[in-house]
Design a protein around this motif. Structure first.
Motif, PDB file in Angstrom:
ATOM      1  N   SER A 261      -4.858   1.745   2.247  1.00 16.14           N
ATOM      2  CA  SER A 261      -3.718   2.565   1.835  1.00 16.14           C
ATOM      3  C   SER A 261      -3.688   3.892   2.576  1.00 16.14           C
ATOM      4  O   SER A 261      -2.617   4.375   2.980  1.00 16.14           O
ATOM      5  N   GLU A 264      -2.925   3.174   6.392  1.00 18.22           N
ATOM      6  CA  GLU A 264      -1.517   2.802   6.581  1.00 18.22           C
ATOM      7  C   GLU A 264      -0.623   4.031   6.532  1.00 18.22           C
ATOM      8  O   GLU A 264       0.340   4.143   7.304  1.00 18.22           O
ATOM      9  N   ARG A 265      -0.920   4.960   5.628  1.00 22.99           N
ATOM     10  CA  ARG A 265      -0.135   6.191   5.525  1.00 22.99           C
ATOM     11  C   ARG A 265      -0.266   6.990   6.824  1.00 22.99           C
ATOM     12  O   ARG A 265       0.725   7.541   7.338  1.00 22.99           O
TER      13      ARG A 265
END
Length: 277
Positions: A261, A264-265
């Motif tokens: 997460s 990906e950000r």
């Protein structure tokens, strides 16, 4: 001996669970390096040549579930790790080969019991972040450099900011991107993953006030086949892919898996930092 009524119908006890050995490799942090230095010069506080059965239980050396193995050039030496002394934190170690018991400082055993969380690098960059004066971000064939600056509001409060080195103006987008790299912390290290199998996403290069390189941090990714649910049906659809992210620094030397997460950000924000022309 005669069997009791119905004894032949009693199911046998289940077999003991199979022991599975899990090996975790990771780069040492300062606490790990300190422990290794102490290990090379370790001295027993007390030596007990042999124990009675009562002492073995008292010192919690009858439980052999926790062991410490040291691999010397001369061979391996294995100790059963016992409890702490009644008046302090010093610990008992039983040498399996000789039967001798050593009393050692608790500070020697405690980090080993905590394992990776206590011994590995706390920050994969491996340098004092207070020394950072500028950071160059490279991605999508472009670069931007953020330089440490400060601003003072109308109330006289001064805060640190990141300025675009090319314009000298504060760049909040660049600053947020640089600060977000601090969240790229490995959850585990993968020494068997080859860099040639990874695709570079972004590289951060950290410099001090003299312009010398403090270190680098590179975010990589790769696609692997996703696990498919068990089914009897034959599917002609392409195999699903899962994306994994890793970081590498001069201190880690090997890829460290980071939370998907967060990575990906970071990858998504690259488009904002380097908008298409």
């Amino acid at each position: 001996a005669p069997k009791l009524p119905g004894q032949d119908k009693i199911a046998p006890p289940p077999p003991p669970p199979e022991m599975v050995e899990v090996v975790r490799e990771f780069p040492m942090g300062d606490s790990g390096q300190k422990l290794l230095k102490e290990l090379t010069s370790a001295r027993a506080l007390r030596i007990i040549p042999s124990l009675t059965e009562e002492q073995t239980k008292e010192y919690k050396l009858d439980d052999k579930s926790t062991k410490l193995t040291l691999n010397w050039k001369s061979g391996a030496q294995t100790f059963i790790v016992g409890g702490a002394m009644s008046y302090g934190t010093d610990r008992y170690l039983l040498d399996e080969a000789t039967g001798k018991v050593y009393v050692v400082a608790g500070t020697f055993v405690s980090p080993l019991e905590q394992g990776e969380t206590a011994l590995r690098l706390s920050d994969p960059r491996g340098f004092d972040v207070a020394s950072i004066d500028s950071v160059t971000v490279a991605a999508k064939g472009a670069t931007k450099t953020g330089k440490r600056g400060s601003k003072t509001d109308d109330k006289g409060k001064t805060t640190k900011v990141w300025d675009d080195a090319a314009t000298g103006k504060t760049d909040q987008t660049l600053g947020n991107f640089i600060d977000a790299a601090d969240r790229l912390r490995p959850t585990k290290y993968e020494p068997t993953v080859a860099l040639t199998d990874l695709t570079e996403v972004v590289t951060y290069t950290y410099l001090d006030k003299a312009g010398a390189t403090l270190g680098t941090l590179t975010l990589y990714k790769r696609e692997v086949d996703a696990e498919s649910p068990t089914t009897d049906a034959v599917s002609t659809a392409p195999a699903a892919k899962n994306v994994e992210y890793f970081i590498v620094t001069p201190k880690t030397r090997v890829p460290g898996a980071v939370p998907k997460s967060v990575a990906e950000r970071t990858e998504t924000d690259i488009a904002t930092l380097f908008p298409a022309n």
